[in-house]
Design a protein around this motif. Sequence first.
Motif, mmCIF file in Angstrom:
data_model
loop_
_atom_site.group_PDB
_atom_site.id
_atom_site.type_symbol
_atom_site.label_atom_id
_atom_site.label_comp_id
_atom_site.label_asym_id
_atom_site.label_seq_id
_atom_site.Cartn_x
_atom_site.Cartn_y
_atom_site.Cartn_z
ATOM 1 N N GLN A 170 0.742 -4.291 -6.845
ATOM 2 C CA GLN A 170 1.268 -2.991 -6.416
ATOM 3 C C GLN A 170 1.504 -2.076 -7.614
ATOM 4 O OE1 GLN A 170 1.531 -1.772 -3.420
ATOM 5 N NE2 GLN A 170 0.865 -3.647 -2.417
ATOM 6 N N ARG A 173 -1.822 -0.846 -9.065
ATOM 7 C CA ARG A 173 -2.395 0.290 -8.339
ATOM 8 C C ARG A 173 -1.810 1.613 -8.831
ATOM 9 N NH1 ARG A 173 -2.390 -3.592 -4.105
ATOM 10 N NH2 ARG A 173 -4.463 -3.771 -3.120
ATOM 11 N N ASN A 224 5.346 8.078 2.996
ATOM 12 C CA ASN A 224 4.925 8.254 1.607
ATOM 13 C C ASN A 224 3.456 7.881 1.390
ATOM 14 O OD1 ASN A 224 7.336 9.182 0.276
ATOM 15 N ND2 ASN A 224 8.214 7.177 0.669
ATOM 16 N N LYS A 225 3.054 6.750 1.911
ATOM 17 C CA LYS A 225 1.681 6.285 1.681
ATOM 18 C C LYS A 225 0.670 7.220 2.337
ATOM 19 C CE LYS A 225 -1.444 2.401 2.563
ATOM 20 N NZ LYS A 225 -1.569 1.012 3.062
ATOM 21 N N GLN A 251 -2.177 9.354 0.295
ATOM 22 C CA GLN A 251 -3.618 9.238 0.517
ATOM 23 C C GLN A 251 -4.226 10.589 0.913
ATOM 24 O OE1 GLN A 251 -3.519 5.714 3.287
ATOM 25 N NE2 GLN A 251 -5.078 4.961 1.873
ATOM 26 N N SER A 276 5.242 11.840 -6.984
ATOM 27 C CA SER A 276 5.366 10.653 -6.138
ATOM 28 C C SER A 276 5.191 9.351 -6.910
ATOM 29 C CB SER A 276 4.332 10.707 -5.009
ATOM 30 O OG SER A 276 4.533 11.830 -4.189
ATOM 31 N N PHE A 310 7.467 5.953 -6.678
ATOM 32 C CA PHE A 310 6.967 4.688 -6.144
ATOM 33 C C PHE A 310 7.209 3.557 -7.139
ATOM 34 C CE2 PHE A 310 3.413 7.021 -3.584
ATOM 35 C CZ PHE A 310 4.390 7.570 -2.765
ATOM 36 N N SER A 314 -5.951 2.864 -2.935
ATOM 37 C CA SER A 314 -4.640 3.191 -2.368
ATOM 38 C C SER A 314 -4.420 2.571 -0.995
ATOM 39 C CB SER A 314 -4.468 4.714 -2.272
ATOM 40 O OG SER A 314 -5.324 5.250 -1.275
ATOM 41 N N MET A 328 -1.743 -0.025 -1.001
ATOM 42 C CA MET A 328 -0.405 0.323 -1.469
ATOM 43 C C MET A 328 0.655 -0.019 -0.432
ATOM 44 S SD MET A 328 -0.897 4.058 -3.283
ATOM 45 C CE MET A 328 0.879 4.358 -3.163
ATOM 46 N N ASN A 371 3.988 0.839 1.596
ATOM 47 C CA ASN A 371 4.645 2.071 2.043
ATOM 48 C C ASN A 371 6.121 1.970 1.668
ATOM 49 O OD1 ASN A 371 4.844 4.587 3.227
ATOM 50 N ND2 ASN A 371 5.320 3.753 5.246
#
Length: 457
Positions: free
Chosen positions: A214, A217, A278-279, A283, A323, A327, A386, A389, A391
């Motif tokens: 994670q 990424r 958020n995810k 994206q 962001s 994250f 992504s 990823m 969330n």
Amino acid sequence: MSDQQGFSPRERRASFTLAGIFGMRMLGLFMIMPVFALYGENLVGFSPLWVGIAIGAYGLTQAVLQIPAGWLSDRIGRKPVIYGGLALFAAGSVVAALSDSVYGVVAGRVLQGSGAIAGAILALAADITREENRTKAMAIIGVCIGMSFAAAMVAGPLLAALFGLSGVFWTTAVLALVGMIMVRFLLPESVSKGQIRDVTAAPELFGRLLKDKQLLRLDVGIMLLHMTLTAVFVAFPLSLANAGLVPEHHWWLYLPALILSFVLIIPFLILGARRNMNKLLFQASILVMMVALVLMALGQGKLWLLAVAMVLYFTAFNFMEASLPAFLSMLAPAGGKGTAMGIYSTSQFFGAFLGGVLGGALFQQLGGAGVFLLVALTMVFWFWLSAGMANVSRVRSHILPIGVKIESESARSQLLQRLMALPGVHEALIIPDEGAAYLKVDGNIFELDQAKRLINL
């Protein structure tokens, strides 16, 4: 004196002074981006490849030295490292200002990047502020960095039009000297707390965090984001000039585009935080950036289309720039945020260097449209990456000083168990040498005062 929730006068002065120093340094690094391709044509050895190298060169030394500089500040103190970094930045600016060749400018940019003071500034902010105010201090620094990028998009073209390329570099040298004066007269004195794992890197954690998929990424993401930034600014200023916008008026496009982008991202940041989206929004931002890059390629000679593309690009860039650190803060393990941020920042600066080199090489072979289209293809890879990823939710970090030194391993184990039993605590780590407990918690249900009472029993 101050209330429990607010800054003390000392904390407020330190936070804004450090933000100003950091911001001025970043302003100096960014100002060259919108102007070098336009005003460097008279330099010996000028070519699109060397334009890209000059724009991104600072990122290489910054990537290599910023973690060691943070460690050095643990040993010799924060202020000496900040003084030294600003002196190197000023020296690099002077080298670039006096150069009549692109190679000299590159040498100056490399020297500028070697003044890697980010870690020392963040560590000093942590030294001076209380734990409950530390997040606010870091946020002030972050906002100032964003403002410095916006200011650079305006100041760079204006200064270059008035004083030429050398004038831009002389201005960055002056900014570095002003920063040193601010360190001397405005920064409160502090006692270094040594390593604070939320802001400085711990060597023993590197292997573990580099294997975390994670976090990896996010590291690749920030590398690609800043790779696109430097690659775009190898070609975009020339695209604007070819579309009929004279260089001294380029800020007429950059400033409104940036302001509009800041307005556009606010509802999305709020929506992502409140609706746990958020995810999805992240994206979507990757796709928006890809569209912006394609429009840049299609907009050669069309100023209105380039303007639309830049608004979309800045909107996506600013959303992802805000962001990604959030994250990372949520995903980094307890006591590992400083290390995770060190790896992340190294990736960011290496991306800036990589983007400059690739952007220059691509422009030399394929022209501006080729740069934009091939960089757009990297967004396809990023979108695929992504998909895996997490969330992330409302996770927060806290560092709590342990009131009484705990000598025995059994006592530390008992305290750790009691901390883990508190509502909302996901992870807990006790570092005896630092006299601190690091917590990762659910901000919706965790009660900080309860943890403080437990630790100071």
